[in-house]
Design a protein around this motif. Sequence first.
Motif, PDB file in Angstrom:
ATOM      1  N   ALA A 139       1.978   9.364   4.851  1.00  0.00           N
ATOM      2  CA  ALA A 139       2.529   8.318   5.511  1.00  0.00           C
ATOM      3  C   ALA A 139       3.987   8.113   5.206  1.00  0.00           C
ATOM      4  CB  ALA A 139       1.649   7.136   5.170  1.00  0.00           C
ATOM      5  N   GLU A 140       4.820   7.666   5.950  1.00  0.00           N
ATOM      6  CA  GLU A 140       5.905   7.100   5.563  1.00  0.00           C
ATOM      7  C   GLU A 140       6.131   5.881   4.448  1.00  0.00           C
ATOM      8  OE1 GLU A 140       9.753   4.635   7.307  1.00  0.00           O
ATOM      9  OE2 GLU A 140       8.523   5.910   8.792  1.00  0.00           O
ATOM     10  N   GLY A 141       6.681   6.147   3.227  1.00  0.00           N
ATOM     11  CA  GLY A 141       6.410   5.066   2.180  1.00  0.00           C
ATOM     12  C   GLY A 141       5.370   5.602   1.416  1.00  0.00           C
ATOM     13  N   LEU A 142       4.633   6.711   1.230  1.00  0.00           N
ATOM     14  CA  LEU A 142       3.507   7.082   0.498  1.00  0.00           C
ATOM     15  C   LEU A 142       4.194   7.317  -0.950  1.00  0.00           C
ATOM     16  CD1 LEU A 142       0.653   7.542  -0.098  1.00  0.00           C
ATOM     17  CD2 LEU A 142       0.779   9.764   0.610  1.00  0.00           C
ATOM     18  N   ASP A 143       5.192   8.196  -1.021  1.00  0.00           N
ATOM     19  CA  ASP A 143       5.758   8.734  -2.279  1.00  0.00           C
ATOM     20  C   ASP A 143       6.255   7.697  -2.993  1.00  0.00           C
ATOM     21  OD1 ASP A 143       5.228  11.410  -1.481  1.00  0.00           O
ATOM     22  OD2 ASP A 143       7.179  11.854  -1.013  1.00  0.00           O
ATOM     23  N   ALA A 144       6.749   6.579  -2.288  1.00  0.00           N
ATOM     24  CA  ALA A 144       7.219   5.399  -3.128  1.00  0.00           C
ATOM     25  C   ALA A 144       6.225   4.580  -3.571  1.00  0.00           C
ATOM     26  CB  ALA A 144       8.234   4.678  -2.188  1.00  0.00           C
ATOM     27  N   ALA A 145       4.905   4.440  -2.875  1.00  0.00           N
ATOM     28  CA  ALA A 145       4.047   3.889  -3.192  1.00  0.00           C
ATOM     29  C   ALA A 145       3.292   4.542  -4.373  1.00  0.00           C
ATOM     30  CB  ALA A 145       2.913   3.604  -2.013  1.00  0.00           C
ATOM     31  N   LEU A 146       3.163   5.604  -4.698  1.00  0.00           N
ATOM     32  CA  LEU A 146       2.632   6.397  -5.719  1.00  0.00           C
ATOM     33  C   LEU A 146       3.569   6.606  -7.230  1.00  0.00           C
ATOM     34  CD1 LEU A 146       0.981   9.440  -3.690  1.00  0.00           C
ATOM     35  CD2 LEU A 146      -0.196   7.192  -4.396  1.00  0.00           C
ATOM     36  N   ALA A 147       4.944   6.194  -6.738  1.00  0.00           N
ATOM     37  CA  ALA A 147       5.801   6.380  -8.112  1.00  0.00           C
ATOM     38  C   ALA A 147       5.432   5.308  -9.183  1.00  0.00           C
ATOM     39  CB  ALA A 147       7.125   5.920  -7.411  1.00  0.00           C
ATOM     40  N   GLU A 148       5.888   5.571 -10.503  1.00  0.00           N
ATOM     41  CA  GLU A 148       5.376   4.918 -11.318  1.00  0.00           C
ATOM     42  C   GLU A 148       6.225   3.692 -11.526  1.00  0.00           C
ATOM     43  OE1 GLU A 148       6.286   7.280 -14.779  1.00  0.00           O
ATOM     44  OE2 GLU A 148       4.560   8.874 -14.428  1.00  0.00           O
ATOM     45  N   THR A 149       7.524   3.607 -10.648  1.00  0.00           N
ATOM     46  CA  THR A 149       8.127   2.635 -10.689  1.00  0.00           C
ATOM     47  C   THR A 149       8.201   1.340  -9.636  1.00  0.00           C
ATOM     48  OG1 THR A 149       9.916   3.634  -9.473  1.00  0.00           O
ATOM     49  CG2 THR A 149       9.965   3.800 -11.844  1.00  0.00           C
ATOM     50  N   ALA A 150       6.984   1.825  -8.849  1.00  0.00           N
ATOM     51  CA  ALA A 150       6.743   1.057  -7.703  1.00  0.00           C
ATOM     52  C   ALA A 150       6.169  -0.313  -8.027  1.00  0.00           C
ATOM     53  CB  ALA A 150       5.375   1.617  -6.850  1.00  0.00           C
ATOM     54  N   PRO A 151       6.693  -1.327  -7.222  1.00  0.00           N
ATOM     55  CA  PRO A 151       6.098  -2.760  -7.563  1.00  0.00           C
ATOM     56  C   PRO A 151       4.664  -3.051  -6.931  1.00  0.00           C
ATOM     57  CG  PRO A 151       7.317  -2.869  -5.429  1.00  0.00           C
ATOM     58  CD  PRO A 151       7.637  -1.298  -6.067  1.00  0.00           C
ATOM     59  N   ASN A 152       4.209  -4.116  -7.118  1.00  0.00           N
ATOM     60  CA  ASN A 152       2.625  -4.235  -6.909  1.00  0.00           C
ATOM     61  C   ASN A 152       2.354  -3.988  -5.371  1.00  0.00           C
ATOM     62  OD1 ASN A 152       1.540  -4.964  -9.269  1.00  0.00           O
ATOM     63  ND2 ASN A 152       1.949  -7.108  -9.044  1.00  0.00           N
ATOM     64  N   CYS A 153       3.230  -4.386  -4.483  1.00  0.00           N
ATOM     65  CA  CYS A 153       3.165  -4.220  -2.930  1.00  0.00           C
ATOM     66  C   CYS A 153       4.236  -3.554  -2.425  1.00  0.00           C
ATOM     67  CB  CYS A 153       3.034  -5.596  -2.308  1.00  0.00           C
ATOM     68  SG  CYS A 153       1.745  -6.557  -3.066  1.00  0.00           S
ATOM     69  N   VAL A 154       3.866  -2.626  -1.414  1.00  0.00           N
ATOM     70  CA  VAL A 154       4.852  -1.776  -0.699  1.00  0.00           C
ATOM     71  C   VAL A 154       4.602  -1.866   0.553  1.00  0.00           C
ATOM     72  CG1 VAL A 154       5.258  -0.223  -2.581  1.00  0.00           C
ATOM     73  CG2 VAL A 154       3.502   0.343  -1.156  1.00  0.00           C
ATOM     74  N   ALA A 155       5.652  -1.376   1.606  1.00  0.00           N
ATOM     75  CA  ALA A 155       5.503  -0.873   2.767  1.00  0.00           C
ATOM     76  C   ALA A 155       5.005   0.226   3.360  1.00  0.00           C
ATOM     77  CB  ALA A 155       6.639  -1.426   3.842  1.00  0.00           C
ATOM     78  N   ILE A 156       3.962   0.482   4.304  1.00  0.00           N
ATOM     79  CA  ILE A 156       3.692   1.791   4.645  1.00  0.00           C
ATOM     80  C   ILE A 156       3.702   2.021   6.174  1.00  0.00           C
ATOM     81  CG2 ILE A 156       1.443   3.260   4.976  1.00  0.00           C
ATOM     82  CD1 ILE A 156       2.769   4.032   2.113  1.00  0.00           C
ATOM     83  N   THR A 157       4.207   3.064   6.806  1.00  0.00           N
ATOM     84  CA  THR A 157       4.077   3.252   8.065  1.00  0.00           C
ATOM     85  C   THR A 157       3.174   4.502   8.119  1.00  0.00           C
ATOM     86  OG1 THR A 157       6.177   2.284   8.915  1.00  0.00           O
ATOM     87  CG2 THR A 157       5.205   3.847  10.120  1.00  0.00           C
ATOM     88  N   ALA A 158       1.837   4.613   8.599  1.00  0.00           N
ATOM     89  CA  ALA A 158       0.978   5.662   8.370  1.00  0.00           C
ATOM     90  C   ALA A 158       1.329   6.457   9.743  1.00  0.00           C
ATOM     91  CB  ALA A 158      -0.360   5.153   8.658  1.00  0.00           C
ATOM     92  N   LYS A 159       0.818   7.600   9.732  1.00  0.00           N
ATOM     93  CA  LYS A 159       0.843   8.535  11.051  1.00  0.00           C
ATOM     94  C   LYS A 159      -0.424   8.465  11.732  1.00  0.00           C
ATOM     95  CE  LYS A 159       3.057  12.429   8.339  1.00  0.00           C
ATOM     96  NZ  LYS A 159       4.330  12.326   8.971  1.00  0.00           N
ATOM     97  N   GLN A 160      -0.163   8.100  13.228  1.00  0.00           N
ATOM     98  CA  GLN A 160      -1.239   7.606  13.841  1.00  0.00           C
ATOM     99  C   GLN A 160      -2.190   8.501  14.085  1.00  0.00           C
ATOM    100  OE1 GLN A 160       0.078   5.778  17.567  1.00  0.00           O
ATOM    101  NE2 GLN A 160      -1.870   5.835  18.453  1.00  0.00           N
ATOM    102  N   SER A 161      -3.429   8.135  13.742  1.00  0.00           N
ATOM    103  CA  SER A 161      -4.696   9.035  13.757  1.00  0.00           C
ATOM    104  C   SER A 161      -5.773   8.145  14.421  1.00  0.00           C
ATOM    105  CB  SER A 161      -4.878   9.543  12.469  1.00  0.00           C
ATOM    106  OG  SER A 161      -5.359   8.380  11.742  1.00  0.00           O
ATOM    107  N   ALA A 162      -7.055   8.827  14.478  1.00  0.00           N
ATOM    108  CA  ALA A 162      -8.157   8.022  14.995  1.00  0.00           C
ATOM    109  C   ALA A 162      -8.648   7.038  13.888  1.00  0.00           C
ATOM    110  CB  ALA A 162      -9.343   8.995  14.859  1.00  0.00           C
ATOM    111  N   VAL A 163      -8.149   7.166  12.562  1.00  0.00           N
ATOM    112  CA  VAL A 163      -8.375   6.326  11.387  1.00  0.00           C
ATOM    113  C   VAL A 163      -7.717   5.169  11.752  1.00  0.00           C
ATOM    114  CG1 VAL A 163      -8.627   5.877   9.049  1.00  0.00           C
ATOM    115  CG2 VAL A 163      -9.225   8.179  10.142  1.00  0.00           C
TER     116      VAL A 163
END
Length: 228
Positions: A139-163
């Motif tokens: 997803a867009e924003g996934l790398d930042a969400a997994l980073a050691e320096t990430a805050p508690n909450c982050v924004a994500i834009t997923a790749k559209q899928s059946a899920v």
Amino acid sequence: MIKEYFFESKQALQAQLEQDLLAQVDLALASAGKASLLLSGGSTPGPVYEALGKVLDPRVQVALVDDRWVALDHKGSNEALLRNCFPAQQVIGMKTPDAKPQAAVAAVNQAYQQLHQPFAITVLGMGPDGHTASLFPNAEGLDAALAETAPNCVAITAKQSAVTGELVDRMTLSLNGILNSKKLILLITGDDKLAVYQQAKTVNNISDMPVAAVLQQQQVDLDVYWAK
């Protein structure tokens, strides 16, 4: 450390989840006089939340693991689920009036500072694509969400899928936010998700199966509940 609990039915899983959430909250209240409970949406934990809402100590704050970027009256709103189960003064949501979650990251993190930390317990789900919270594959924003320096909450834009369906804009706990908890519980139902879970325990590419980041970490104890 991962501990696995397999239940004969979803009802048995729900009964144990309710008991364990209350026990963990009681421990936190005895230690600090307050506690925070971080919850995911979904049909499996929904009845548990309804039961908890009737007995939960008012010193406990309830907040979201993640949410779709939709209004409270939308059927996809996780915040609406929590507000239907718990007193309004106990619930902290993620959705703001901003058009996109990326514009609300600072405000949501500020709101989450109200929560007692570390969180007493965080309840996670998992999708058949290997996502947990709203940490979706590639997803867009996934790398930042997994980073050691990430805050508690982050924004994500997923790749559209059946899920994901069409609702790809999300606010979510980062990996750091998930691990900012004394205990984690991962809820899984069905043989298909069990197979995904088993694969994720050893997969190398976290971006393809983000739940692996939670399963392979060593910081926080994780209880996995499965029922067919």
